[in-house]
Design a protein around this motif. Structure first.
Motif, PDB file in Angstrom:
ATOM      1  N   LYS A 172       8.013  34.048  39.038  1.00  0.00           N
ATOM      2  CA  LYS A 172       7.270  34.529  40.205  1.00  0.00           C
ATOM      3  C   LYS A 172       6.099  33.668  40.826  1.00  0.00           C
ATOM      4  O   LYS A 172       5.914  33.544  41.808  1.00  0.00           O
ATOM      5  N   GLN A 173       5.541  33.244  39.674  1.00  0.00           N
ATOM      6  CA  GLN A 173       4.285  32.192  39.938  1.00  0.00           C
ATOM      7  C   GLN A 173       4.677  30.978  40.385  1.00  0.00           C
ATOM      8  O   GLN A 173       4.025  30.400  41.174  1.00  0.00           O
ATOM      9  N   LYS A 174       5.748  30.335  39.940  1.00  0.00           N
ATOM     10  CA  LYS A 174       5.894  28.914  40.289  1.00  0.00           C
ATOM     11  C   LYS A 174       7.037  28.591  41.553  1.00  0.00           C
ATOM     12  O   LYS A 174       7.029  27.770  42.064  1.00  0.00           O
TER      13      LYS A 174
ATOM     14  N   PRO B 135      15.638  43.385  34.435  1.00  0.00           N
ATOM     15  CA  PRO B 135      14.819  43.185  35.487  1.00  0.00           C
ATOM     16  C   PRO B 135      15.089  41.876  36.228  1.00  0.00           C
ATOM     17  O   PRO B 135      14.456  41.489  37.101  1.00  0.00           O
ATOM     18  N   LEU B 136      16.229  41.168  36.082  1.00  0.00           N
ATOM     19  CA  LEU B 136      16.715  39.759  36.618  1.00  0.00           C
ATOM     20  C   LEU B 136      18.173  39.855  36.587  1.00  0.00           C
ATOM     21  O   LEU B 136      18.796  39.970  35.671  1.00  0.00           O
TER      22      LEU B 136
ATOM     23  N   THR C 211       9.798  32.683  31.731  1.00  0.00           N
ATOM     24  CA  THR C 211       9.821  34.162  31.799  1.00  0.00           C
ATOM     25  C   THR C 211       9.648  34.506  33.418  1.00  0.00           C
ATOM     26  O   THR C 211       9.853  33.752  34.145  1.00  0.00           O
ATOM     27  N   LEU C 212      10.090  35.883  33.448  1.00  0.00           N
ATOM     28  CA  LEU C 212      10.307  36.317  34.801  1.00  0.00           C
ATOM     29  C   LEU C 212       8.589  36.299  35.490  1.00  0.00           C
ATOM     30  O   LEU C 212       8.759  35.926  36.830  1.00  0.00           O
ATOM     31  N   GLY C 213       7.849  36.288  34.741  1.00  0.00           N
ATOM     32  CA  GLY C 213       6.456  36.076  35.325  1.00  0.00           C
ATOM     33  C   GLY C 213       6.079  34.815  35.757  1.00  0.00           C
ATOM     34  O   GLY C 213       5.505  34.501  36.642  1.00  0.00           O
TER      35      GLY C 213
ATOM     36  N   SER D  11      11.326  48.004  27.715  1.00  0.00           N
ATOM     37  CA  SER D  11      10.322  48.792  27.368  1.00  0.00           C
ATOM     38  C   SER D  11       8.954  48.458  27.775  1.00  0.00           C
ATOM     39  O   SER D  11       7.903  49.337  27.874  1.00  0.00           O
ATOM     40  N   GLY D  12       8.770  47.187  27.669  1.00  0.00           N
ATOM     41  CA  GLY D  12       7.354  46.666  27.961  1.00  0.00           C
ATOM     42  C   GLY D  12       7.125  46.033  29.458  1.00  0.00           C
ATOM     43  O   GLY D  12       7.725  46.561  30.257  1.00  0.00           O
ATOM     44  N   ASN D  13       6.440  44.903  29.429  1.00  0.00           N
ATOM     45  CA  ASN D  13       6.394  44.126  30.693  1.00  0.00           C
ATOM     46  C   ASN D  13       7.548  43.491  31.095  1.00  0.00           C
ATOM     47  O   ASN D  13       7.915  42.497  30.349  1.00  0.00           O
ATOM     48  N   PRO D  14       8.200  43.870  32.237  1.00  0.00           N
ATOM     49  CA  PRO D  14       9.454  42.976  32.776  1.00  0.00           C
ATOM     50  C   PRO D  14       9.021  41.589  32.657  1.00  0.00           C
ATOM     51  O   PRO D  14       9.885  40.869  32.777  1.00  0.00           O
ATOM     52  N   ASP D  15       7.917  41.256  33.133  1.00  0.00           N
ATOM     53  CA  ASP D  15       7.711  39.958  33.387  1.00  0.00           C
ATOM     54  C   ASP D  15       7.816  38.877  32.301  1.00  0.00           C
ATOM     55  O   ASP D  15       7.653  37.808  32.231  1.00  0.00           O
ATOM     56  N   SER D  16       7.928  39.491  30.950  1.00  0.00           N
ATOM     57  CA  SER D  16       8.116  38.823  29.837  1.00  0.00           C
ATOM     58  C   SER D  16       9.498  38.539  29.389  1.00  0.00           C
ATOM     59  O   SER D  16       9.851  37.667  28.522  1.00  0.00           O
TER      60      SER D  16
END
Length: 444
Positions: A154-156, A266-267, A149-151, A128-133
């Motif tokens: 993506k960053q690393k 999301p993953l 986290t998904l975020g 429901s919130g930010n999928p990157d969490s």
């Protein structure tokens, strides 16, 4: 007309008593040759059933249920009505399973609404919130356990995008006789979408694999159908070599946008060329193990096939089974649906479809319009990348109006091809890669 046709009809007669059907339709006695000409009232009866004359009836194997009636049961399929999804065919509701009819798979890249659905348990609630969490862990036989986290993922890590086949291990199960247990897939448990994510290899290297690392174990946030929170709905894995293959990815996007929730958002993992059950949805954990994984769906006859052929319908010996890895070669016709009525006067037909072969590539595709008496070689394109399916095109001509079946068969780079009937029977119905047959009618 023979009394049997009136009593039960053509489809039921062949399903229940093929030898009697042969005797009625082909004028054969039990044990006689199973190929030859339709005779008299049998030819008339079959022509009436399929809606027209049968120009190549002399090549039609006796005992063969026409493709117009052979794929699926006599009952009308239950069609999916879901926002964001095309009209897939529902195969089960607990767990929810739906396949994509072959004629909806004509796109080179499978759009999100046409990706088949295969659940093993109850999906988690949508984020429901930010999928990157969204969080997942990598632990076990590693030097440094990771919690990401998904975020952060993506960053690393470097993103990659590939067109990748994803296929349920039971694709083709409905073609086995006697029937195998499980969802009765025809050919529609396949997709070739463009997935974006990071290489699982890069994540495992960041964790540092120990020399004892042998296998992975995958876990998701879906729950077991029993409701037992401590029991995974499914937990499969792959050898470290497959996990480290560059096309095995931890995916967070498909076709340039978010993964549909029903398909694992999301993953999720994408382990191309192998049974889709290894491509864990709603990914929460990768457990690196020092032995072959023994999670839910890894033992007994689950996603395992016989080493030595077994008698169809007989009791399985667990010692005679190995894990199903590379999926077998398969091809489908996608630009003409089974049961299509073509325009009157049609004599030239352009066929198109896709073919794929698990860990291998497709070397040849052949098509036939006369029940396999003659074959025409199709033009096969190169895959977009390894593990992408290959598109093929072929032209056929027919001599007159009537009922025809277009058959397609493929051969992979090892020389293995598709069979007329499902071979190597097994209790769970894996590997049923029979030739695809499409029935068409050309009216007068």
């Amino acid at each position: 007309m023979a009394k049997g046709w009136k009593e039960r009809g053509f489809f039921e007669l062949y399903q229940d008593d093929p030898e009697r059907a042969d005797a009625l339709v082909f004028g054969r006695r039990s044990g006689a040759s199973r190929r030859g000409f339709l005779q008299g009232s049998g030819l008339a009866a079959m022509g009436a059933m399929v809606g027209g004359a049968i120009p190549f009836n002399g090549n039609m194997p006796s005992g063969l249920i026409p493709a117009a009636m052979a794929q699926g049961s006599a009952a009308a399929p239950k069609i999916l009505k879901m926002d964001g999804k095309a009209e897939l065919v529902i195969l089960g509701d607990k767990p929810f399973v739906a396949e994509t009819p072959e004629h909806l798979l004509n796109d080179d890249i499978t759009p999100n609404d046409k990706i088949f659905i295969r659940n093993n348990g109850t999906p988690p609630d949508a984020v429901s919130g930010n999928p990157d969490s969204w969080e997942f862990t990598v632990d076990g036989e590693v030097n440094k356990a990771l919690k990401l986290t998904l975020g952060e993922l993506k960053q690393k890590f470097k993103p990659v995008t590939y067109a990748l086949q994803m296929e349920c291990g039971g694709n083709g199960r409905s073609f086995f006789e006697p029937k195998a247990s499980g969802n009765q897939w025809t050919n529609g448990a396949i997709s070739n979408a463009r997935w974006t994510g990071v290489r699982l290899k890069d994540v495992l290297e960041a964790a540092g694999l120990k020399s004892s690392a042998v296998y992975t174990g995958h876990y998701g946030r879906d729950t077991h159908l029993s409701g037992d929170a401590g029991k995974p709905a499914i937990s499969r894995g792959v050898p470290i070599a497959k996990a480290m293959e560059e096309h095995t990815i931890v995916a967070y996007a498909v076709n340039g946008g978010p993964i549909p929730h029903i398909n694992g958002a999301p993953l999720r993992l994408i382990v191309p060329g192998w049974p889709g059950s290894t491509s864990q949805k709603w990914l929460s954990r990768i457990w690196v193990r020092d032995k072959e994984h023994d999670g839910q769906g890894m033992t007994g006859t689950s996603y395992r096939v016989p080493i030595k052929p077994m008698i169809p319908g007989s009791k399985a010996d667990p010692n005679n089974f190995r894990i199903l890895e590379s999926m077998p070669v398969r091809s489908i016709i996608t630009n003409i649906a089974n049961g299509t009525e073509l325009k009157a006067g049609t004599r030239a037909i352009a066929l198109r479809g896709h073919a794929w072969a698990g860990e291998h590539s497709v070397s040849e595709v052949h098509v036939s319009a006369d029940y396999g008496q003659t074959w025409r070689k199709a033009k096969v394109t190169k895959p977009a990348n390894k593990y992408a399916w290959q598109t093929w095109n072929a032209d056929l001509t027919v001599p007159s109006e009537g009922y025809y079946e277009f058959w397609v068969r493929a051969v992979d780079s090892t020389g293995r091809g598709q069979s007329h009937v499902a071979a190597n029977w097994n209790p769970q119905g894996y590997g049923g890669n029979v030739m695809h047959r499409v029935a068409v009618l050309i009216p007068a």
